[in-house]
Write an enzyme that holds these catalytic residues in place. Structure first.
Site, PDB file in Angstrom:
ATOM      1  CG  ASP A 184      39.030  -6.630  -1.412  1.00 40.19           C
ATOM      2  OD1 ASP A 184      38.600  -6.864  -1.795  1.00 40.19           O
ATOM      3  OD2 ASP A 184      40.104  -6.402  -1.951  1.00 40.19           O
ATOM      4  CG  ASN A 185      39.164 -10.537   2.731  1.00 37.73           C
ATOM      5  OD1 ASN A 185      39.171 -11.460   2.262  1.00 37.73           O
ATOM      6  ND2 ASN A 185      40.720 -10.129   1.924  1.00 37.73           N
ATOM      7  NE  ARG A 186      31.489 -10.755   4.411  1.00 38.47           N
ATOM      8  CZ  ARG A 186      30.342 -10.847   3.512  1.00 38.47           C
ATOM      9  NH1 ARG A 186      30.017  -8.885   3.015  1.00 38.47           N
ATOM     10  NH2 ARG A 186      29.740 -11.140   2.533  1.00 38.47           N
ATOM     11  CB  ILE A 187      38.601  -4.495   6.304  1.00 42.49           C
ATOM     12  CG1 ILE A 187      38.551  -6.043   6.063  1.00 42.49           C
ATOM     13  CG2 ILE A 187      39.170  -3.869   6.573  1.00 42.49           C
ATOM     14  CD1 ILE A 187      38.664  -6.816   8.096  1.00 42.49           C
ATOM     15  CG  HIS A 188      32.246  -3.305   4.843  1.00 44.58           C
ATOM     16  ND1 HIS A 188      33.130  -4.417   3.453  1.00 44.58           N
ATOM     17  CD2 HIS A 188      31.582  -4.530   5.321  1.00 44.58           C
ATOM     18  CE1 HIS A 188      32.273  -5.205   3.557  1.00 44.58           C
ATOM     19  NE2 HIS A 188      31.919  -5.276   5.026  1.00 44.58           N
TER      20      HIS A 188
END
Ligand SMILES: Cc1cc2nc3c(=O)[nH]c(=O)nc-3n(C[C@H](O)[C@H](O)[C@H](O)COP(=O)(O)O)c2cc1C
Length: 208
Positions: A184-188
């Site tokens: 989520d939210n580019r917190i890969h």
């Protein structure tokens, strides 16, 4: 529909010491979810000056010794690999929101292995391997179509088309394999396996 893995890489997979096992798990999921070519990967090569090039190829085999694709040995990629065996592969499975990157060195597969795979290909594909001087300039589309017709006449026994010497497989023996999972939210999430000098896979989590 895109699917997230709600458990996450560290919870799901950190207990796996062998990257090939994890590759196989993800690949099996990709085969059941992707609508087209789950075995497609971007292959990056570079010539001896280090100038890179990338194109898609299809993964045709893999095991603990490496990842195999087939191609024309005199194509652009073929010539680059002959000059510089270092290469990189990248799979992106859009519906699974996952990526796998593999770095390593390429070695041509044994003739017997290439022969066995070549025999499984459709007649037209085997003829195509003869007729297409992959990546060379065509005068016209007719030139290629004529070549196809000529090779069909030459090899008209569909059960007996020899494999051209200029067509074979390359095996990428990996030195690192990185698994990437959408967050989520580019917190890969990223899990990288690197082979150390004792031939043991070392796991590290990477920042997204
Ligand atoms: C999904 C997909 C799969 C492909 N698979 C292969 C393959 O397995 N082998 C191959 O030689 N070319 C394959 N191609 C074509 C290559 O991308 C490329 O056009 C061709 O190999 C010439 O590349 P080169 O000039 O860099 O040698 C594929 C293309 C796509 C889009």
């Amino acid at each position: 529909m895109n699917e997230k893995n709600s458990l996450g890489l560290d919870k799901c997979f950190l207990d796996l010491d062998n990257p090939f096992e994890l590759f196989e798990k993800w690949f099996e999921e990709a085969k059941s979810k992707e609508i087209n070519d789950p075995n497609a990967l971007a292959l990056g090569t570079a010539n001896k000056k280090g100038i890179p090039s990338v194109r898609m190829v299809l993964l045709k085999d893999f095991d603990k010794n490496g990842f195999v694709f087939y191609t024309n040995l005199n194509s652009q990629k073929g010539n680059e690999i002959k000059e510089n065996p270092n290469a990189t592969m990248c799979f992106h499975w859009k519906s699974l929101l996952r990526q796998i990157r593999i770095n390593g060195r390429l070695k041509q597969v044994d003739d017997k292995i290439a022969d066995n795979y070549y025999k499984t290909r459709a007649y037209e594909s085997r003829i195509g391997a003869w007729a297409s001087k992959q990546s060379s300039i065509l005068k016209s589309r007719e030139e290629l179509l004529n070549n196809l017709e000529n090779f069909k006449k030459k090899y008209n026994d569909i059960k007996n088309v020899p494999r051209p010497d200029h067509w074979s497989g390359w095996n990428l023996k990996p030195s690192s394999i990185e698994f990437w999972l959408d967050g989520d939210n580019r917190i890969h999430e990223r899990l990288k396996y690197t082979l150390n000098e004792k031939n043991i896979w070392i796991k590290t989590l990477l920042s997204p």
